[in-house]
Motif scaffolding. Structure first.
Motif, PDB file in Angstrom:
ATOM      1  N   PHE A 503     -18.016  -1.588 -58.397  1.00  0.00           N
ATOM      2  CA  PHE A 503     -17.279  -0.421 -57.967  1.00  0.00           C
ATOM      3  C   PHE A 503     -15.913  -0.727 -57.577  1.00  0.00           C
ATOM      4  N   LYS A 504     -15.594  -1.759 -56.825  1.00  0.00           N
ATOM      5  CA  LYS A 504     -14.372  -2.276 -56.055  1.00  0.00           C
ATOM      6  C   LYS A 504     -14.570  -3.582 -55.709  1.00  0.00           C
ATOM      7  N   LYS A 505     -13.710  -4.521 -55.801  1.00  0.00           N
ATOM      8  CA  LYS A 505     -13.784  -5.922 -55.353  1.00  0.00           C
ATOM      9  C   LYS A 505     -13.526  -6.201 -53.947  1.00  0.00           C
ATOM     10  N   SER A 506     -12.308  -5.193 -53.572  1.00  0.00           N
ATOM     11  CA  SER A 506     -11.852  -5.567 -52.266  1.00  0.00           C
ATOM     12  C   SER A 506     -11.266  -4.290 -51.425  1.00  0.00           C
ATOM     13  N   PRO A 507     -12.149  -3.797 -50.586  1.00  0.00           N
ATOM     14  CA  PRO A 507     -13.424  -4.256 -49.932  1.00  0.00           C
ATOM     15  C   PRO A 507     -14.533  -4.246 -50.821  1.00  0.00           C
ATOM     16  N   ARG A 508     -15.348  -4.949 -50.936  1.00  0.00           N
ATOM     17  CA  ARG A 508     -16.486  -4.933 -52.146  1.00  0.00           C
ATOM     18  C   ARG A 508     -17.587  -3.729 -51.919  1.00  0.00           C
ATOM     19  N   ASP A 557     -30.084  -2.930 -54.967  1.00  0.00           N
ATOM     20  CA  ASP A 557     -29.264  -3.057 -53.825  1.00  0.00           C
ATOM     21  C   ASP A 557     -28.201  -2.304 -54.043  1.00  0.00           C
ATOM     22  N   LEU A 558     -27.733  -1.461 -52.960  1.00  0.00           N
ATOM     23  CA  LEU A 558     -26.324  -0.986 -52.956  1.00  0.00           C
ATOM     24  C   LEU A 558     -25.593  -1.581 -51.550  1.00  0.00           C
ATOM     25  N   PHE A 559     -24.439  -1.996 -51.909  1.00  0.00           N
ATOM     26  CA  PHE A 559     -23.876  -2.796 -51.145  1.00  0.00           C
ATOM     27  C   PHE A 559     -22.294  -2.180 -50.785  1.00  0.00           C
ATOM     28  N   LYS A 560     -21.913  -1.969 -49.263  1.00  0.00           N
ATOM     29  CA  LYS A 560     -20.758  -1.423 -49.148  1.00  0.00           C
ATOM     30  C   LYS A 560     -20.075  -2.296 -48.204  1.00  0.00           C
ATOM     31  N   GLU A 561     -18.679  -2.426 -48.398  1.00  0.00           N
ATOM     32  CA  GLU A 561     -18.071  -3.243 -47.419  1.00  0.00           C
ATOM     33  C   GLU A 561     -16.658  -2.484 -46.990  1.00  0.00           C
ATOM     34  N   TRP A 562     -16.378  -2.675 -45.612  1.00  0.00           N
ATOM     35  CA  TRP A 562     -15.148  -2.285 -45.265  1.00  0.00           C
ATOM     36  C   TRP A 562     -13.968  -3.240 -44.824  1.00  0.00           C
ATOM     37  N   HIS A 563     -12.953  -3.114 -44.823  1.00  0.00           N
ATOM     38  CA  HIS A 563     -11.569  -3.989 -44.375  1.00  0.00           C
ATOM     39  C   HIS A 563     -12.089  -4.759 -43.169  1.00  0.00           C
ATOM     40  N   GLY A 565     -14.434  -5.969 -42.015  1.00  0.00           N
ATOM     41  CA  GLY A 565     -15.405  -7.128 -42.250  1.00  0.00           C
ATOM     42  C   GLY A 565     -16.789  -6.597 -42.160  1.00  0.00           C
ATOM     43  N   LEU A 566     -17.064  -5.243 -41.648  1.00  0.00           N
ATOM     44  CA  LEU A 566     -18.497  -4.815 -41.586  1.00  0.00           C
ATOM     45  C   LEU A 566     -18.885  -4.481 -43.049  1.00  0.00           C
ATOM     46  N   SER A 567     -20.180  -4.804 -43.064  1.00  0.00           N
ATOM     47  CA  SER A 567     -20.849  -4.300 -44.436  1.00  0.00           C
ATOM     48  C   SER A 567     -22.034  -3.858 -44.445  1.00  0.00           C
ATOM     49  N   VAL A 568     -22.934  -2.938 -45.386  1.00  0.00           N
ATOM     50  CA  VAL A 568     -23.968  -2.498 -45.236  1.00  0.00           C
ATOM     51  C   VAL A 568     -24.757  -2.888 -46.655  1.00  0.00           C
ATOM     52  N   ASN A 569     -25.961  -3.449 -46.571  1.00  0.00           N
ATOM     53  CA  ASN A 569     -26.644  -3.489 -47.733  1.00  0.00           C
ATOM     54  C   ASN A 569     -27.999  -2.904 -47.554  1.00  0.00           C
TER      55      ASN A 569
END
Length: 825
Positions: A503-508, A557-563, A565-569
């Motif tokens: 959906f988005k590369k950065s944040p991923r 898997d559903l992966f979400k990252e924030w600027h 550096g926090l990420s949730v999988n």
């Protein structure tokens, strides 16, 4: 007036030129120039220029000398005089490094050491990081040339013939060395810095990276990732840290001397130079000019010490120049990095020369404009890369470059543009990429990796595998991949299919799905080298039977990252296991309590990871982590649910880890990882924690070397992994090992674990043909050391198992030698 005119007409022979460093092409100021017979001469000026007037050409030799360089002798012979045009000789003197003998001088008062102390004392007043904030416009230019390339030897090679027009760019240095410019990139950005609270921001205005359409690569050309400070105690050179000559502890690493002083623009500058005190340490040799009132550096030249432990680097130069913003304030205005790289050492070997030039304009210090810009930051450090930065027109570069391109550089851009469009060149790039990465693009698809195409083992016999995936030409945000494998002995097909949508590369942010039915070849999430490729055939430990388990997996898997550096999988998966060979049989897990299809499970998990300011090298769909300057923390919770898709187990798991990579100059670098976890429930062995063992002689940084796979079983565990790479260490004390650039390291790995009685009874019943082990609260400890950087690529680890004492009937491994391969500076 008549007398002056007559004198000027009489002196109608002119010798003029510039004295320069042969490697960096930097001008050498105040070089001594003396005629051998006449004993007369002068100094080159502050820009390295000189001029002599003669009535007649002298029959003499001009000797040019400068500390740290070999004397240059210029005889006025017929060859030299034949180069004169209209009685004017215009030449460049290229000085080669290598003479520091003048440093060893014994005096009652060491003026060099006193000067070093004064420079260090005034560092807080001269380092640009003393300001509360500052900003500037930064211009970066990176050029790459091939050195020692001779057209007559290359133009007839089969794979070069189609690119012969490139060889027309071959030029020669003034010392007669042929070189071929091959690449150039440029970047312009606005850089902002604030000391307290710490904030950094960079806004790119334009980048020119022909043939590289990758934002993460373009960002590496900026000031945030290429920020060298000579006033710091350590200076980064590739992945190593070198001791700065003006380090707070510099007197432990360098000998210093003051030569002379000169006046430039009404300011007295003191010439100060230095050489390494000990051999084999990561130090520089070089010189600098110091302002005698503020004791600030006006210009410093750093050159790689001949015994520095750095691979593939023949020569290296670092130059920084500082200018006064006012009567007392000095600030960096230019720096330059020049390096010769080659796989084989030698002045006449083919090598690459990289030149990075950085200039700084529009410098602003302690101003509210900087504060206002940094107030936009949501994080300590932000890099802003507008889409238009990669497509800046030629007019932008003409108007904004800090320095005009040379004729050679302009021609190089045209050559690269032509080269990139050639089908033959595109095919050559694909071939090199295929050999290096294992993957090959064919139209809208990719095949590979080639090293998994063929394998052999006792269960499958010869195993053949073919992978097929899509690339960005098929779908921009969707990646599809699958493989089919077949064993000649078991005559069974194995396969996998997976999909990833970005959906988005950065944040991923992405969603992925996977279906797999194949044999489990190892805990690949920990392995640096998986055990199902062609290279693993020859490096298995003898006498250790391979364990085979068939796994059927469905996972999403559903992966979400924030600027930040926090990420949730979030993961949901269904697994079905079938032990095939050298593992407990499936039948022992029919427990009579309603489990009719054992070893089936469904679980959901959530993993939270925090890696502040982590940087990545982005690919089309996947990415490679370049690490974080802070520790990386990860926590995972898993819940197994009975009754979903024939799942037979209820359980919970929690695990976590903290890891970091630290540079502890001048003592090398270290890596550590601390981890632990607990499983709540009575489960078959594959759902418990299986300690990561290593059954091949290729060293695995993340596994226990003297432990086999499926050897230790736990439902509660904690451990650590520690590795300290010292650098040259003890190897710098002998001439041979110093010349071979051996490196020293040591490792310590520990594990504690226990297994509940319920899980012991389920997985280790009496009469079982396979017996697991458990630490039962004891400590597993193995330590190692060895030799790194053998032939610049090999490492050998000598590993000792200290605790616990191995059981004779299970394992007798107390010591092992493991090898690994890597390219490193």
């Amino acid at each position: 007036m008549i007398l002056l005119t007559h004198g000027a007409m009489a002196q109608n022979r002119i010798l003029k030129g510039i004295v320069k460093d042969a490697h960096s092409d930097e001008r050498i100021p105040f070089a001594s120039m003396q005629f051998q017979n006449q004993k007369t001469g002068k100094l080159s000026d502050s820009a390295g220029s000189f001029i002599f007037h003669f009535n007649e050409w002298p029959t003499d030799t001009l000797i040019i000398s400068y500390v740290g360089y070999q004397d240059f002798k210029l005889p006025f012979d017929s060859f030299l005089l034949s180069r004169a045009k209209n009685n004017v000789l215009d030449i460049s003197i290229l000085m080669e490094r290598g003479n520091f003998a003048a440093v060893i001088v014994k005096k009652k008062v060491d003026r060099g050491l006193l000067m070093w102390k004064r420079i260090v004392k005034h560092k807080p007043q001269n380092d640009r990081y003393r300001f509360h904030n500052f900003s500037y416009e930064l211009y970066n230019k990176l050029e790459v040339d091939l050195k020692n390339i001779k057209k007559e030897k290359w133009e007839n090679l089969p794979f070069i013939k189609k690119f012969n027009f490139v060889l027309n760019n071959i030029d020669t240095t003034e010392e007669g060395v042929p070189y071929l410019p091959v690449y150039i990139t440029e970047a312009i950005s606005d850089y902002y810095f604030q000391k307290t609270p710490l904030r950094r921001r960079e806004v790119f205005k334009g980048t020119k990276t022909m043939g590289v359409n990758n934002e993460s690569v373009s960002k590496l050309l900026g000031g945030i990732d290429q920020n060298v400070n000579f006033y710091a105690n350590f200076i980064p050179v590739f992945d190593k840290q070198f001791v700065s000559p003006i380090s707070d502890n510099g007197d432990a690493f360098y000998n210093y001397k003051v030569l002379d002083s000169q006046f430039v623009n009404g300011r007295r500058l003191i010439h100060f130079f230095f050489i390494p005190k000990h051999k084999g340490q990561n130090t520089f040799e070089g010189d600098c000019w110091v302002h005698d009132t503020t004791f600030a550096i006006q210009k410093m030249n750093l050159r790689l010490g001949k015994d520095a432990n750095l691979n593939y680097v023949n020569r290296l130069s670092l130059i920084q120049e500082f200018s006064m913003l006012n009567d007392t304030t000095w600030f960096l205005t230019r720096d330059k990095f020049v390096v010769d790289l080659s796989l084989l050492s030698g002045e006449k070997m083919l090598s690459a020369i990289g030149r990075k030039t950085t200039t700084y304009k529009g410098i602003v210090v302690n101003d509210t404009s900087v504060t206002n810009e940094l107030a936009k930051n949501k994080l300590i450090e932000e890099t802003i890369f507008p889409p238009q930065a990669n497509n800046a027109p030629d007019s932008f570069w003409v108007n904004n470059r800090h320095e005009e391109l040379s004729a050679t550089e302009k021609k190089l851009y045209q050559t690269i543009d032509t080269l990139l469009k050639l089908p033959a060149f595109q095919r050559a790039v694909k071939t090199v990429n295929f050999l290096a990465t294992g993957f090959l693009d064919i139209g809208k698809f990719e095949i590979g990796p080639w090293y998994n195409w063929i394998y052999a083992n006792t269960l499958e016999g010869w195993r053949f595998r073919f992978d097929l995936g899509t690339n960005e030409k098929m779908f921009k945000n969707l990646y599809l991949h699958g493989y089919l494998a077949y064993g000649t002995k078991d005559q069974k097909f194995k396969y996998e299919g997976d999909a990833l949508y970005l959906f988005k590369k950065s944040p991923r942010t992405y969603i992925s799905a996977r279906y797999l039915k194949d044999i489990d070849y190892g805990q690949n999430y920990l392995d640096e080298v998986s055990q199902d490729n062609i290279f693993a055939l020859a490096i298995r430990k003898p006498g250790v039977p391979m364990k085979f388990m068939e796994t059927e997996l469905m996972q999403m898997d559903l992966f979400k990252e924030w600027h930040s550096g926090l990420s949730v999988n979030l993961t949901g998966s269904r697994r079905s296991y079938n032990p095939l060979l050298n593992l407990p049989e499936k039948e022992i897990f029919y427990d009579g309590n309603g489990i009719t299809e054992p070893l089936n499970t469904f679980e959901g998990s959530v993993q939270v990871r925090f890696a502040y300011l982590e940087k990545f090298l982005e690919g089309d769909f996947y990415r490679y982590s370049l690490g974080s300057p802070y520790p990386i923390v990860s926590v995972k919770y898993t819940r197994g649910i009975k009754g979903v898709w024939n799942s037979n187990y209820d359980y919970s798991k929690i695990s976590g880890s903290v890891s970091d990579y630290l540079k502890i100059s001048p003592y090398g670098n270290l890596y550590y990882s601390v981890f632990g976890g607990k499983t709540f429930g009575t489960l078959p062995f594959m759902l418990l924690d299986v300690a990561p063992g290593n059954e091949i002689y290729y060293y695995n940084k993340y596994a226990y070397s003297l432990m086999n796979r499926w050897q230790y079983l736990h439902d509660k565990y904690a451990g650590f992994n520690f590795e300290h790479n010292i650098g040259s260490g003890i190897f710098r004390f002998t001439g041979l090992t110093r010349k071979l650039k051996f490196r020293q390291f040591y490792t310590v790995k520990g594990l504690w674990g226990s297994l509940s009685e319920e899980n012991r009874s389920l997985n280790m019943p009496s009469g079982s043909t396979y017996m697991f082990e458990s630490l039962d609260g004891k400590t597993y400890l193995e330590v190692g050391t060895g030799v790194d950087n053998i032939f610049k690529v090999l490492r050998f680890d000598f590993i000792w198992r200290v605790l616990p004492q191995p059981l004779p009937e299970v394992s007798n491994q107390r010591f092992g030698v493991f090898g690994s391969f890597r390219l490193q500076f």
